[in-house]
Design an enzyme around this catalytic site. Sequence first.
Site, PDB file in Angstrom:
ATOM      1  N   GLY A 150       5.872 -31.429 -29.689  1.00 12.86           N
ATOM      2  CA  GLY A 150       6.156 -32.906 -29.176  1.00 12.86           C
ATOM      3  C   GLY A 150       7.095 -32.913 -27.987  1.00 12.86           C
ATOM      4  O   GLY A 150       6.893 -33.804 -27.113  1.00 12.86           O
TER       5      GLY A 150
ATOM      6  N   HIS B 129       3.428 -30.702 -36.489  1.00  7.21           N
ATOM      7  CA  HIS B 129       4.263 -30.594 -37.894  1.00  7.21           C
ATOM      8  C   HIS B 129       4.794 -31.729 -38.410  1.00  7.21           C
ATOM      9  O   HIS B 129       5.361 -31.823 -39.564  1.00  7.21           O
ATOM     10  CB  HIS B 129       5.225 -29.555 -37.778  1.00  7.21           C
ATOM     11  CG  HIS B 129       6.529 -30.005 -36.724  1.00  7.21           C
ATOM     12  ND1 HIS B 129       7.633 -30.124 -37.647  1.00  7.21           N
ATOM     13  CD2 HIS B 129       6.845 -30.266 -35.658  1.00  7.21           C
ATOM     14  CE1 HIS B 129       8.541 -30.403 -36.683  1.00  7.21           C
ATOM     15  NE2 HIS B 129       7.916 -30.511 -35.507  1.00  7.21           N
TER      16      HIS B 129
ATOM     17  N   CYS C  97      18.283 -32.730 -35.447  1.00 13.40           N
ATOM     18  CA  CYS C  97      18.792 -31.965 -34.116  1.00 13.40           C
ATOM     19  C   CYS C  97      20.130 -32.317 -34.107  1.00 13.40           C
ATOM     20  O   CYS C  97      20.995 -31.471 -33.573  1.00 13.40           O
ATOM     21  CB  CYS C  97      18.242 -32.367 -32.906  1.00 13.40           C
ATOM     22  SG  CYS C  97      16.455 -33.120 -33.205  1.00 13.40           S
TER      23      CYS C  97
HETATM   24  C1  PLP Z   1       9.869 -34.346 -33.963  1.00 12.72           C
HETATM   25  C2  PLP Z   1       9.857 -35.197 -33.090  1.00 12.72           C
HETATM   26  C3  PLP Z   1       9.526 -34.861 -31.706  1.00 12.72           C
HETATM   27  C4  PLP Z   1       9.586 -33.093 -31.349  1.00 12.72           C
HETATM   28  O1  PLP Z   1       8.621 -32.785 -31.869  1.00 12.72           O
HETATM   29  P1  PLP Z   1       8.379 -31.303 -31.833  1.00 12.72           P
HETATM   30  O2  PLP Z   1       6.880 -30.841 -32.051  1.00 12.72           O
HETATM   31  O3  PLP Z   1       9.419 -30.677 -33.032  1.00 12.72           O
HETATM   32  O4  PLP Z   1       8.727 -30.722 -30.592  1.00 12.72           O
HETATM   33  C5  PLP Z   1       9.470 -35.660 -30.561  1.00 12.72           C
HETATM   34  N1  PLP Z   1       9.565 -37.013 -30.905  1.00 12.72           N
HETATM   35  C6  PLP Z   1       9.970 -37.501 -32.122  1.00 12.72           C
HETATM   36  C7  PLP Z   1       9.949 -39.147 -32.385  1.00 12.72           C
HETATM   37  C8  PLP Z   1      10.178 -36.705 -33.143  1.00 12.72           C
HETATM   38  O5  PLP Z   1      10.186 -37.039 -34.247  1.00 12.72           O
END
Ligand code: PLP
Length: 395
Positions: A72, A202, A326
């Site tokens: 993401g 994930h 985070c």
């Molecule tokens: C978890 C998350 C991300 C990041 O995704 P990753 O696959 O962990 O890099 C980005 N935006 C939102 C809203 C998320 O919840």
Amino acid sequence: MENKIYFDNAATTPVRKEVFDVMLPYFMEYYGNASSIYEFAKLSKKAIDKAREQVASAIKSKPNEVYFTAGGCEADNWAIKGVAFALKNKGNHIITSCIEHHAVLNTCKFLERNGFEVTYLPVDEYGKIRIEDLKNAIKDTTILISIMFANNEIGTIQPIREIGEIARERKIYFHTDAVQAIGHVDINVEEMNIDMLSLSGHKLNAPKGVGALYIRKGIKIDNLIHGGGQERGRRAGTENTPGIVGLGKAIELAQAELPETVKRLTYLRDKLINGILENIPHTKLNGHPTDRLPGNANISFEFIEGESILLMLDMYGICASSGSACTSGSLDPSHVLLATGIPVELAHGSIRFTISHTTKEEEVDYLIEKMPIIVNRLREMSPLYEDYLKEHKEN
Ligand SMILES: *Cc1c(COP(=O)(O)O)cnc(C)c1O
């Protein structure tokens, strides 16, 4: 961890058995490089093509508008930096919201240090942007609107269709981070006028380290990862075949089960929320009462610290979160909660419970039973609560 109760599905989810099973052959058996030309490698390419169709079908795009990424964060970085660099001669203004995930916020901060101007829209007490604010923020130099579909901390769902309409009318690109929404909300990029959409494996029972960016055909966007010609020349790097296969399967399952998931999670979520708000005084639900993710409950407990609540929950085997993963580890209160206007102390006493299709009703009941015990014990030790009781005796 046999007896754990997992209420942190917004942080990550387990890989589903059905997903794991379809991934397995692509590790040891069909390991060919999807870019090679012999028949054996074409098995990998075929599998990736199928996953691309599965993702496209879930969001109602065309398969060739789906690009796989390493998650993401990469999809968010690509959408925002890619458009910013591609359109820098047209304009340098970007509109986003102040409650975005850090993948979006910190990308915008980076661009601000590099000559771009960013407007961070405020939100109301429920965490929604106001359409009027968006309209007023648009300038001749605006090249991109990036507003998340649903918030990862408080679950609030934004008026995506209306935002899409405005962006389309004003001929401004519209990107949405739909990482939390996918599999929990019906998404149609055509009807919603979405030009770019980020998603991650994930968060919906596929593995970590794989995601996708939907890019509408014709959108001008620079590459983020430069290298070979994979993903039709737009995202270099040998394809993560098992991960991509897993993502495709997970989205297909989530999409097929969507109506049932929404119904069941909404029931469990509301039971959890009401069970806590009705049994524990001085509590408050954060986020929107109805326009929220079916799996999200975010609750503030007055007079006590979220971190202490988490430790006590952990003693009962319950996993939850006090903000986004985070930010835990730092003592700053959540930027999302503060943006909704709640006081810093209340933001510090907030817990996010996120459920999924694996959540059992008994687990919700167990939480509702234990939560008053935990809160009472912590309040007994809280000087803030003591002050409150004294004040209310005197008056
Ligand atoms: C978890 C998350 C991300 C990041 O995704 P990753 O696959 O962990 O890099 C980005 N935006 C939102 C809203 C998320 O919840």
